[in-house]
Enzyme design. Structure first.
Site, PDB file in Angstrom:
ATOM      1  CG  ASP A 125      -2.031  -0.958   1.207  1.00  0.00           C
ATOM      2  OD1 ASP A 125      -2.317  -1.513   0.137  1.00  0.00           O
ATOM      3  OD2 ASP A 125      -2.657  -1.166   2.272  1.00  0.00           O
ATOM      4  NE  ARG A 174      -5.076  -1.368  -3.988  1.00  0.00           N
ATOM      5  CZ  ARG A 174      -4.559  -1.703  -2.799  1.00  0.00           C
ATOM      6  NH1 ARG A 174      -4.028  -0.792  -2.017  1.00  0.00           N
ATOM      7  NH2 ARG A 174      -4.573  -2.959  -2.391  1.00  0.00           N
TER       8      ARG A 174
HETATM    9  C1  LIG Z   1      -9.042  -1.157  -2.865  1.00  0.00           C
HETATM   10  C2  LIG Z   1      -8.580   0.179  -2.410  1.00  0.00           C
HETATM   11  C3  LIG Z   1      -7.304   0.325  -1.888  1.00  0.00           C
HETATM   12  C4  LIG Z   1      -6.842   1.577  -1.497  1.00  0.00           C
HETATM   13  N1  LIG Z   1      -5.534   1.718  -1.118  1.00  0.00           N
HETATM   14  C5  LIG Z   1      -5.063   2.955  -0.853  1.00  0.00           C
HETATM   15  C6  LIG Z   1      -3.677   3.174  -0.612  1.00  0.00           C
HETATM   16  O1  LIG Z   1      -2.855   2.253  -0.627  1.00  0.00           O
HETATM   17  N2  LIG Z   1      -3.285   4.446  -0.344  1.00  0.00           N
HETATM   18  C7  LIG Z   1      -4.151   5.502  -0.341  1.00  0.00           C
HETATM   19  O2  LIG Z   1      -3.718   6.639  -0.127  1.00  0.00           O
HETATM   20  N3  LIG Z   1      -5.451   5.309  -0.565  1.00  0.00           N
HETATM   21  C8  LIG Z   1      -5.934   4.071  -0.823  1.00  0.00           C
HETATM   22  N4  LIG Z   1      -7.265   3.902  -1.090  1.00  0.00           N
HETATM   23  C9  LIG Z   1      -8.222   5.006  -0.799  1.00  0.00           C
HETATM   24  C10 LIG Z   1      -8.415   5.905  -1.996  1.00  0.00           C
HETATM   25  O3  LIG Z   1      -7.224   6.624  -2.226  1.00  0.00           O
HETATM   26  C11 LIG Z   1      -9.553   6.893  -1.775  1.00  0.00           C
HETATM   27  O4  LIG Z   1      -9.335   7.682  -0.656  1.00  0.00           O
HETATM   28  C12 LIG Z   1     -10.915   6.259  -1.594  1.00  0.00           C
HETATM   29  O5  LIG Z   1     -11.053   5.135  -2.402  1.00  0.00           O
HETATM   30  C13 LIG Z   1     -12.006   7.270  -1.948  1.00  0.00           C
HETATM   31  O6  LIG Z   1     -11.855   7.688  -3.285  1.00  0.00           O
HETATM   32  P1  LIG Z   1     -12.851   7.237  -4.464  1.00  0.00           P
HETATM   33  O7  LIG Z   1     -12.056   7.065  -5.699  1.00  0.00           O
HETATM   34  O8  LIG Z   1     -13.616   6.059  -4.042  1.00  0.00           O
HETATM   35  O9  LIG Z   1     -13.741   8.525  -4.714  1.00  0.00           O
HETATM   36  P2  LIG Z   1     -14.654   9.387  -3.742  1.00  0.00           P
HETATM   37  O10 LIG Z   1     -15.208  10.466  -4.589  1.00  0.00           O
HETATM   38  O11 LIG Z   1     -13.928   9.761  -2.507  1.00  0.00           O
HETATM   39  O12 LIG Z   1     -15.790   8.366  -3.357  1.00  0.00           O
HETATM   40  C14 LIG Z   1     -16.848   8.027  -4.233  1.00  0.00           C
HETATM   41  C15 LIG Z   1     -18.016   7.560  -3.382  1.00  0.00           C
HETATM   42  O13 LIG Z   1     -17.670   6.333  -2.717  1.00  0.00           O
HETATM   43  C16 LIG Z   1     -18.128   6.340  -1.359  1.00  0.00           C
HETATM   44  N5  LIG Z   1     -16.949   6.167  -0.485  1.00  0.00           N
HETATM   45  C17 LIG Z   1     -15.665   6.338  -0.822  1.00  0.00           C
HETATM   46  N6  LIG Z   1     -14.838   5.999   0.195  1.00  0.00           N
HETATM   47  C18 LIG Z   1     -15.648   5.588   1.210  1.00  0.00           C
HETATM   48  C19 LIG Z   1     -15.407   5.074   2.534  1.00  0.00           C
HETATM   49  N7  LIG Z   1     -14.196   4.892   3.021  1.00  0.00           N
HETATM   50  N8  LIG Z   1     -16.497   4.744   3.280  1.00  0.00           N
HETATM   51  C20 LIG Z   1     -17.747   4.888   2.812  1.00  0.00           C
HETATM   52  N9  LIG Z   1     -18.026   5.352   1.558  1.00  0.00           N
HETATM   53  C21 LIG Z   1     -16.997   5.698   0.779  1.00  0.00           C
HETATM   54  C22 LIG Z   1     -18.873   7.633  -1.160  1.00  0.00           C
HETATM   55  O14 LIG Z   1     -20.242   7.372  -1.392  1.00  0.00           O
HETATM   56  C23 LIG Z   1     -18.352   8.539  -2.241  1.00  0.00           C
HETATM   57  O15 LIG Z   1     -19.273   9.501  -2.643  1.00  0.00           O
HETATM   58  C24 LIG Z   1      -7.732   2.682  -1.540  1.00  0.00           C
HETATM   59  C25 LIG Z   1      -9.011   2.531  -2.055  1.00  0.00           C
HETATM   60  C26 LIG Z   1      -9.438   1.319  -2.513  1.00  0.00           C
HETATM   61  C27 LIG Z   1     -10.789   1.202  -3.108  1.00  0.00           C
END
Ligand SMILES: Cc1cc2nc3c(=O)[nH]c(=O)nc-3n(C[C@H](O)[C@H](O)[C@H](O)COP(=O)(O)OP(=O)(O)OC[C@H]3O[C@@H](n4cnc5c(N)ncnc54)[C@H](O)[C@@H]3O)c2cc1C
Length: 302
Positions: A125, A174
């Site tokens: 990560d 990722r």
């Molecule tokens: C499989 C996976 C691994 C990840 N690994 C990392 C990593 O190694 N380092 C890192 O910095 N970030 C990581 N992330 C987090 C990522 O960077 C984002 O902060 C997170 O996914 C929210 O961004 P989004 O693209 O979903 O868009 P957003 O616009 O933030 O979210 C879209 C919609 O998804 C829903 N949503 C999003 N996140 C959440 C939550 N946590 N709980 C509830 N609802 C939510 C909401 O309804 C939101 O409106 C990871 C995310 C995923 C999916």
């Protein structure tokens, strides 16, 4: 909404543990390896792959890293014993990155070696910007002979030039937006710029034949990824969608029904309380999502 999110996040540490546990339960599989394996088995029965994450970060003693590594070895054993389509994700600061880089490399290597023996895979990560250079260093070192991948964050201004260096390695990445709160000098803050950067990075990764974990719940990005996959005739074994446990389950099902592969990130472990509170405080927007989904769930049922 911002003030509301901040208020929720600020009051969280004062909320009793069972209440935080109740609210966090959709997003965390439980305390034990058995809980994580149960969640992975259930998701697999519904057509999803998983990546299992032992919660923990920023350790202060090397023994803690060794204990976490031992848990990861047990997780890999359990995945093999249960014949699950699952791999593992871990954090460099959980493996001692901030204490001793070489020790961290050797600790992750011991996990990756077991993954290699089992024909499995380790995702490293990406944490906050103080870890970015070292995490890419860990990845490059391990990639020489181990089944590893890492993560790229679309909100970082530097990601496009980092990708220049990763493409020749045929990297397994990722792609996500990024969750840590970074300074403006290092990261885009505008939602639309982050989205456009995400899709541009994704296009570059796909055209250069990198394997990509498309990590997002943002339907705009999923729509954009669909378009790229179709226009560029990307084979199904060159990418997978990735989502966090408990988030956007309806959209998750749509993606699977459309015939794409999807992996769910399954966090678990004794550190769930500290993790939940820290994460929610770090990024108040997530506290807002959690409360919104609770309210939606509550009114949805009534
Ligand atoms: C499989 C996976 C691994 C990840 N690994 C990392 C990593 O190694 N380092 C890192 O910095 N970030 C990581 N992330 C987090 C990522 O960077 C984002 O902060 C997170 O996914 C929210 O961004 P989004 O693209 O979903 O868009 P957003 O616009 O933030 O979210 C879209 C919609 O998804 C829903 N949503 C999003 N996140 C959440 C939550 N946590 N709980 C509830 N609802 C939510 C909401 O309804 C939101 O409106 C990871 C995310 C995923 C999916």
């Amino acid at each position: 909404m911002n003030l509301f999110n901040k208020l929720i996040a600020a009051t969280l540490p004062a909320v009793p543990k069972p209440i935080v546990g109740y609210f966090s339960s959709p997003y965390i599989a439980g305390d034990t390896i058995e809980d994580a394996i149960r969640a992975a088995r259930d998701l697999q029965s519904r057509g999803m792959m998983t990546t299992l994450d032992v919660l923990g970060e920023n350790i202060t003693r090397k023994q803690e890293a060794t204990a976490y590594a031992e848990q990861y070895l047990q997780v890999l054993d359990a995945i093999k014993a249960e014949n699950l389509d699952a791999n593992v994700s871990l954090k460099p600061t959980q493996m001692g990155l901030k204490l001793d880089k070489d020790f961290c490399l050797q600790t992750i290597r011991s996990i990756a070696a077991k993954a290699k023996e089992y024909h499995n895979f380790v995702r490293i990560d990406m944490e906050d910007i103080t870890c970015t250079d070292d995490t890419f260093w860990l990845y490059e070192e391990l990639k020489k002979d181990m089944p590893v991948g890492t993560v790229m964050q679309a909100y970082l201004r530097r990601s496009d030039s980092d990708l220049d260096k990763l493409i020749p390695l045929n990297a397994n990445l990722r792609l996500c937006k990024g969750i840590y709160v970074e300074p403006y000098s290092a990261s885009y803050k505008d939602r639309e710029i982050i989205r456009r950067n995400y899709l541009q990075l994704l296009e570059r990764m796909l055209e250069s034949k990198c394997y990509v974990g498309i990590g997002t719940h943002d339907e705009y990005l999923i729509w954009g990824a669909y378009k790229l996959i179709k226009q560029m005739s990307i084979p199904k074994d060159q990418y997978e969608f990735q989502m966090l446990l408990g988030v956007q389950e309806e959209l998750r099902k749509i993606i699977i029904d459309d015939g794409h592969r999807l992996r769910v990130y399954v966090p678990f472990g004794a550190e769930w309380f500290a993790y939940s509170v820290r994460r929610l405080k770090e990024n108040p927007q997530i506290a807002g999502y959690v409360v919104q989904s609770i309210i939606k769930g509550y009114f949805g049922k009534s």
